[in-house]
Scaffold this active site. Structure first.
Site, PDB file in Angstrom:
ATOM      1  N   HIS A 199      61.637  36.832  -6.283  1.00 10.13           N
ATOM      2  CA  HIS A 199      61.107  36.972  -4.921  1.00 10.13           C
ATOM      3  C   HIS A 199      62.119  36.754  -3.807  1.00 10.13           C
ATOM      4  CE1 HIS A 199      56.780  37.366  -5.710  1.00 10.13           C
ATOM      5  NE2 HIS A 199      56.940  36.526  -6.718  1.00 10.13           N
ATOM      6  N   HIS A 227      61.375  33.382 -12.103  1.00  7.60           N
ATOM      7  CA  HIS A 227      60.553  34.425 -11.477  1.00  7.60           C
ATOM      8  C   HIS A 227      60.518  34.236  -9.958  1.00  7.60           C
ATOM      9  CE1 HIS A 227      57.291  37.111 -10.437  1.00  7.60           C
ATOM     10  NE2 HIS A 227      56.794  36.108  -9.739  1.00  7.60           N
ATOM     11  N   GLU A 261      54.638  42.080  -6.112  1.00  5.40           N
ATOM     12  CA  GLU A 261      54.921  41.813  -7.530  1.00  5.40           C
ATOM     13  C   GLU A 261      55.364  43.049  -8.318  1.00  5.40           C
ATOM     14  OE1 GLU A 261      55.315  38.972  -8.846  1.00  5.40           O
ATOM     15  OE2 GLU A 261      54.174  37.561  -7.607  1.00  5.40           O
ATOM     16  N   SER A 273      62.143  40.478 -12.429  1.00  2.00           N
ATOM     17  CA  SER A 273      62.383  39.261 -13.216  1.00  2.00           C
ATOM     18  C   SER A 273      62.010  39.453 -14.683  1.00  2.00           C
ATOM     19  CB  SER A 273      61.629  38.068 -12.608  1.00  2.00           C
ATOM     20  OG  SER A 273      60.232  38.280 -12.656  1.00  2.00           O
TER      21      SER A 273
END
Ligand code: PHE
Ligand code: FE
Length: 288
Positions: free
Chosen positions: A133, A128, A174, A193
């Site tokens: 990111h 993740h 997010e 993700s």
């Protein structure tokens, strides 16, 4: 991501909570979990993820098999925007998280999910954190946004407004969508993700897709245990950066304190609704 409890770093971690990545410690099975996740997402994301995110994946050569070695990753990332990825044992206190961002360091969990947790896991792992990111941290404008966010976080602590700022993170970093090439594309790390949510966020009729509005987002609660009921769409990364750095959040926090929260899945007056969802998914989950 962050957690609210303040405390001392765990044994073996530095005062800023970082640890050595110790890349050679990862087992063949752990690298294989990365490869399976990577392969699944990289089949899904062309045409779905934003151009900037896809370019980041290439620039950073994240397609190289196995969990990335941060020393190597940081050479490319540093050259692109001056950001670095640092390993931490897991969630870190808010102030530590913000301090790292303000200094262009992104903290990544130094573990990977088990092979039976490919679809879902509550705590952010290296897949993740890095796959989700890090690609956008190679984009100059998004890189600046993340740094400004960290600085804003340190201010938010003083104003007792971390929850407001956390909502901004949630609905942009997010779970954000962006207008890109005439359509909507994914850029939020929580979406890109996730196998299920990369399809749900763009294609499902259930969630609302609403034009990004800073005040609105800061008033909107979010769910951490299932797909989102609202996605907020930015016009561009430039626009997101401009809106957030040109606004002094201190008076905004004071103004919003008097207003009620907005529940996930609700549409309110003034929303720029791009697609009104049926909420069928959330209703079914709630057993209605
Ligand atoms: N302008 C914000 C403040 O006054 C800081 C900030 C910038 C927060 C970008 C988030 C993102 O606190
Ligand atoms: Fe995250």
């Amino acid at each position: 991501m962050m957690e609210s409890a303040f405390g001392l770093p765990p044994d073996g971690a530095a005062a800023d909570w970082t640890i050595e990545q110790n890349w050679s410690r990862f087992t063949a099975d752990e690298h294989a979990v990365w490869d399976r996740l990577f392969e699944r997402q990289s089949r899904l994301l062309p045409g779905r993820a934003s151009t900037a995110w896809l370019r980041g994946l290439e620039v950073l050569r994240l397609s190289k098999p196995g969990i990335p070695d941060f020393a190597e990753l940081n050479e490319r990332l540093g050259a692109a925007t001056g950001w670095q990825v640092v390993a931490v044992p897991g969630l870190v206190p808010d102030a530590v998280f913000f301090e790292h961002l303000a200094n262009r360091r992104f903290v990544a969990g130094n573990f990977i999910r088990r092979a039976d947790q490919l679809d879902y896991l509550q705590e952010p792992d290296v897949f993740h954190d890095v796959f989700g990111h890090v690609p956008l941290l190679s984009h100059p404008v998004f890189a600046d946004y993340m740094q400004a966010y960290g600085e804003g976080g340190l201010r938010a602590i003083e104003h007792g407004a971390i929850n407001r700022l956390a909502r901004l993170y949630w609905y942009t970093v997010e779970f954000g969508l962006v207008r890109d090439g005439g359509g909507l594309k994914l850029y939020g790390a929580g979406i890109v993700s996730s196998y299920g949510e990369s399809m749900f966020a763009l294609d499902d009729r259930s969630p609302n897709r609403i034009g990004f509005d800073l005040r609105r987002v800061m008033r909107t609660r979010y769910r951490i245990d299932d797909y989102q009921q609202n996605y907020f769409v930015i016009d561009s990364f430039d626009d997101l950066l401009r809106q957030t750095i040109e606004t002094d959040f201190a008076p905004l926090y004071a103004e919003l304190a008097a207003l009620p929260d907005i529940e996930p899945g609700t549409i309110v007056a003034g929303d720029r609704v791009l697609s009104r969802g049926t909420q069928a998914y959330a209703l079914e989950k709630a057993g209605a």
